[in-house]
Design an enzyme around this catalytic site. Structure first.
Site, short mmCIF file in Angstrom:
data_model
loop_
_atom_site.label_atom_id
_atom_site.label_comp_id
_atom_site.label_asym_id
_atom_site.label_seq_id
_atom_site.Cartn_x
_atom_site.Cartn_y
_atom_site.Cartn_z
N PHE A 52 34.78 29.26 41.28
CA PHE A 52 35.12 30.68 41.16
C PHE A 52 34.11 31.56 41.87
CE2 PHE A 52 36.82 28.58 37.41
CZ PHE A 52 38.09 29.12 37.27
N ASP A 53 34.60 32.59 42.53
CA ASP A 53 33.76 33.73 42.88
C ASP A 53 33.38 34.41 41.56
OD1 ASP A 53 32.65 35.91 44.50
OD2 ASP A 53 34.39 37.04 43.80
N LEU A 54 32.37 35.27 41.59
CA LEU A 54 31.92 35.90 40.35
C LEU A 54 32.42 37.34 40.23
CD1 LEU A 54 30.19 35.31 37.82
CD2 LEU A 54 28.25 36.30 39.05
N ASP A 71 38.51 37.12 44.86
CA ASP A 71 39.21 38.40 44.91
C ASP A 71 39.08 39.12 46.24
OD1 ASP A 71 36.38 38.96 44.36
OD2 ASP A 71 37.03 41.03 44.14
#
Length: 210
Positions: A8-10, A163
């Site tokens: 995951f990106d944060l 995102d």
């Protein structure tokens, strides 16, 4: 090959920190007398802070930009940092199903660790890759490839959820499944233009994909 690893990106993906990021940039730009230029810097979220500082402040002031940003970010972190709705439940569900989970972010590992510790996410994560772990950052594939190497996983086993267009580009370059979310920095139209493998509007859609 079945996907068993989800990275995951944060910011803007797991963590609703975009108000904090914008507030911090505004304070940095004001202190350093950099023109704000109608939120242009926010389109850079997802790139490394070093790259952002060098672009907006110039390489000769890039280190100053970095230090001022870290100063203000740390002050406001706890007040302005929260998990998106359903995120902790999603992580627990995937963890309990046996998926290997991790964070791959362009921010420093120490700052990212503070966020995932603060929000109770750290116990689900088997790896954290931050800016210091690679020389080349998103949208290049290097951060994801380093994560996969350390986890002893092949790209076909992994998905990357993010995102921003930089997340999609990095995932595609690394040959992992690119999954875009619509609640972060970029609009759904922008993400569609970068042709991720999937776009999700809610976390429960991620379960169906996996």
């Amino acid at each position: 090959m079945k996907i068993d690893t989800v990275l995951f990106d944060l910011d803007g993906t797991l963590v609703d920190s975009l108000p904090l990021i914008k507030r911090t940039y505004q304070r940095v730009f004001q202190e350093m007398n950099i023109p704000w230029e109608n939120d242009e810097v926010m389109t850079w979220v997802g790139r490394s802070l070093k790259d952002i500082g060098n672009y907006f402040a110039g390489e000769e002031r890039g280190q100053e930009f970095f230090k001022v940003y870290q100063h203000y970010y740390a002050i406001d972190h706890d007040e302005y940092t929260k998990a998106y709705a359903g995120t902790l439940e999603m992580l627990e569900k995937l963890h309990n199903k046996g998926y290997t989970l991790g964070v791959v972010t362009s921010k420093s590992g120490a700052v990212a660790k503070r966020s995932i510790d603060f929000l109770g996410m750290a116990k689900y994560m088997q790896i954290l890759i931050g800016a210091q772990d690679v020389d080349k950052h998103k949208p290049l594939p290097d951060p994801l490839l380093v994560a996969l190497e350390r986890l002893n996983r092949q790209p076909a086993q992994a998905a990357y959820v993010g995102d921003s267009p930089f997340d999609v580009l990095s995932a595609k370059a690394a040959k992992v499944k690119a999954i875009a979310v619509t609640w972060g920095m970029a609009t759904k139209d922008i993400m569609e233009n970068h042709q991720p493998d999937h776009i999700i509007d809610r976390w429960d859609e991620l379960y169906q994909l996996l």
